[in-house]
Design a protein around this motif. Sequence first.
Motif, PDB file in Angstrom:
ATOM      1  N   GLY A 175      -4.541  61.767  39.952  1.00  0.00           N
ATOM      2  CA  GLY A 175      -3.689  60.613  39.738  1.00  0.00           C
ATOM      3  C   GLY A 175      -4.064  59.402  40.560  1.00  0.00           C
ATOM      4  N   GLY A 176      -4.944  59.583  41.515  1.00  0.00           N
ATOM      5  CA  GLY A 176      -5.360  58.492  42.371  1.00  0.00           C
ATOM      6  C   GLY A 176      -6.455  57.650  41.763  1.00  0.00           C
ATOM      7  N   SER A 177      -6.966  56.713  42.570  1.00  0.00           N
ATOM      8  CA  SER A 177      -7.975  55.771  42.115  1.00  0.00           C
ATOM      9  C   SER A 177      -9.107  55.655  43.117  1.00  0.00           C
ATOM     10  CB  SER A 177      -7.357  54.382  41.907  1.00  0.00           C
ATOM     11  OG  SER A 177      -6.355  54.392  40.912  1.00  0.00           O
ATOM     12  N   LEU A 178     -10.269  55.316  42.608  1.00  0.00           N
ATOM     13  CA  LEU A 178     -11.436  54.989  43.414  1.00  0.00           C
ATOM     14  C   LEU A 178     -12.170  53.841  42.752  1.00  0.00           C
ATOM     15  CD1 LEU A 178     -13.091  58.408  44.384  1.00  0.00           C
ATOM     16  CD2 LEU A 178     -12.026  56.779  45.954  1.00  0.00           C
ATOM     17  N   ARG A 179     -12.896  53.089  43.563  1.00  0.00           N
ATOM     18  CA  ARG A 179     -13.755  52.034  43.046  1.00  0.00           C
ATOM     19  C   ARG A 179     -15.168  52.252  43.560  1.00  0.00           C
ATOM     20  NH1 ARG A 179     -14.130  45.521  44.098  1.00  0.00           N
ATOM     21  NH2 ARG A 179     -14.568  44.908  41.931  1.00  0.00           N
ATOM     22  N   LEU A 180     -16.084  52.485  42.647  1.00  0.00           N
ATOM     23  CA  LEU A 180     -17.477  52.663  42.992  1.00  0.00           C
ATOM     24  C   LEU A 180     -18.222  51.343  42.882  1.00  0.00           C
ATOM     25  CD1 LEU A 180     -18.343  55.970  41.074  1.00  0.00           C
ATOM     26  CD2 LEU A 180     -17.314  55.689  43.348  1.00  0.00           C
ATOM     27  N   SER A 181     -19.208  51.171  43.742  1.00  0.00           N
ATOM     28  CA  SER A 181     -20.061  49.999  43.709  1.00  0.00           C
ATOM     29  C   SER A 181     -21.511  50.436  43.678  1.00  0.00           C
ATOM     30  CB  SER A 181     -19.830  49.104  44.935  1.00  0.00           C
ATOM     31  OG  SER A 181     -18.505  48.634  44.992  1.00  0.00           O
ATOM     32  N   CYS A 182     -22.340  49.633  43.050  1.00  0.00           N
ATOM     33  CA  CYS A 182     -23.772  49.870  43.022  1.00  0.00           C
ATOM     34  C   CYS A 182     -24.470  48.532  43.162  1.00  0.00           C
ATOM     35  CB  CYS A 182     -24.188  50.568  41.727  1.00  0.00           C
ATOM     36  SG  CYS A 182     -25.974  50.735  41.525  1.00  0.00           S
ATOM     37  N   ALA A 183     -25.204  48.364  44.238  1.00  0.00           N
ATOM     38  CA  ALA A 183     -25.912  47.124  44.510  1.00  0.00           C
ATOM     39  C   ALA A 183     -27.409  47.327  44.331  1.00  0.00           C
ATOM     40  CB  ALA A 183     -25.616  46.638  45.917  1.00  0.00           C
ATOM     41  N   ALA A 184     -28.019  46.445  43.565  1.00  0.00           N
ATOM     42  CA  ALA A 184     -29.457  46.482  43.349  1.00  0.00           C
ATOM     43  C   ALA A 184     -30.144  45.520  44.306  1.00  0.00           C
ATOM     44  CB  ALA A 184     -29.800  46.118  41.913  1.00  0.00           C
ATOM     45  N   SER A 185     -31.268  45.934  44.834  1.00  0.00           N
ATOM     46  CA  SER A 185     -32.040  45.089  45.730  1.00  0.00           C
ATOM     47  C   SER A 185     -33.520  45.216  45.397  1.00  0.00           C
ATOM     48  CB  SER A 185     -31.794  45.461  47.192  1.00  0.00           C
ATOM     49  OG  SER A 185     -32.185  46.800  47.452  1.00  0.00           O
ATOM     50  N   GLY A 186     -34.275  44.209  45.790  1.00  0.00           N
ATOM     51  CA  GLY A 186     -35.696  44.201  45.520  1.00  0.00           C
ATOM     52  C   GLY A 186     -36.124  42.922  44.829  1.00  0.00           C
ATOM     53  N   ARG A 187     -37.294  42.979  44.229  1.00  0.00           N
ATOM     54  CA  ARG A 187     -37.858  41.807  43.565  1.00  0.00           C
ATOM     55  C   ARG A 187     -37.323  41.735  42.141  1.00  0.00           C
ATOM     56  NH1 ARG A 187     -42.179  39.425  45.887  1.00  0.00           N
ATOM     57  NH2 ARG A 187     -43.232  39.060  43.892  1.00  0.00           N
ATOM     58  N   ILE A 188     -36.129  41.164  42.019  1.00  0.00           N
ATOM     59  CA  ILE A 188     -35.379  41.139  40.769  1.00  0.00           C
ATOM     60  C   ILE A 188     -35.245  39.715  40.268  1.00  0.00           C
ATOM     61  CG2 ILE A 188     -33.151  41.613  39.690  1.00  0.00           C
ATOM     62  CD1 ILE A 188     -32.786  43.802  41.862  1.00  0.00           C
ATOM     63  N   ILE A 189     -35.556  39.523  38.997  1.00  0.00           N
ATOM     64  CA  ILE A 189     -35.254  38.258  38.335  1.00  0.00           C
ATOM     65  C   ILE A 189     -33.838  38.303  37.778  1.00  0.00           C
ATOM     66  CG2 ILE A 189     -35.824  36.722  36.432  1.00  0.00           C
ATOM     67  CD1 ILE A 189     -38.745  37.508  36.791  1.00  0.00           C
ATOM     68  N   SER A 190     -33.535  39.352  37.028  1.00  0.00           N
ATOM     69  CA  SER A 190     -32.200  39.544  36.491  1.00  0.00           C
ATOM     70  C   SER A 190     -32.047  41.009  36.106  1.00  0.00           C
ATOM     71  CB  SER A 190     -31.934  38.635  35.287  1.00  0.00           C
ATOM     72  OG  SER A 190     -32.763  38.992  34.196  1.00  0.00           O
ATOM     73  N   ILE A 191     -30.807  41.408  35.885  1.00  0.00           N
ATOM     74  CA  ILE A 191     -30.494  42.759  35.464  1.00  0.00           C
ATOM     75  C   ILE A 191     -29.872  42.703  34.086  1.00  0.00           C
ATOM     76  CG2 ILE A 191     -29.219  44.860  35.978  1.00  0.00           C
ATOM     77  CD1 ILE A 191     -29.300  44.081  38.912  1.00  0.00           C
ATOM     78  N   ARG A 192     -30.401  43.482  33.177  1.00  0.00           N
ATOM     79  CA  ARG A 192     -29.877  43.522  31.816  1.00  0.00           C
ATOM     80  C   ARG A 192     -28.687  44.485  31.762  1.00  0.00           C
ATOM     81  NH1 ARG A 192     -33.729  40.958  28.579  1.00  0.00           N
ATOM     82  NH2 ARG A 192     -34.985  39.662  29.989  1.00  0.00           N
TER      83      ARG A 192
END
Length: 120
Positions: free
Chosen positions: A15-32
Amino acid sequence: QVQLEESGGGLVQAGGSLRLSCAASGRIISIRDMGWYRQAPGKQRDLVATISKGGITNYGDAVNGRFSISRDDAKNTVYLQMNSLKPEDTAVYYCNADVLRVGFTRSNYWGRGTQVTVSS
């Protein structure tokens, strides 16, 4: 050249909640496309949710209506808000991203996973 780092997993009661995060790093122009997948012991890796660059979302049947995916392109980060958690949601959650890299090379990446455990 690109790394995905998940965070936010842990132990919660049903019944509870969580919030997951995912951060991308590196030589990135954009993420599709970005997304979340999960795998419980002895089971296959299943779709949780995906979100396109334009914000179009897709959810697995088991989580539709309870989970919400979002992204912050300024931070190269995708989030998964998980509400009304059930013990059946217990799994390792993996972040996935299609990344346009420097040189206009498109590659797919996986994070190492974060454990989510929901107690009865």
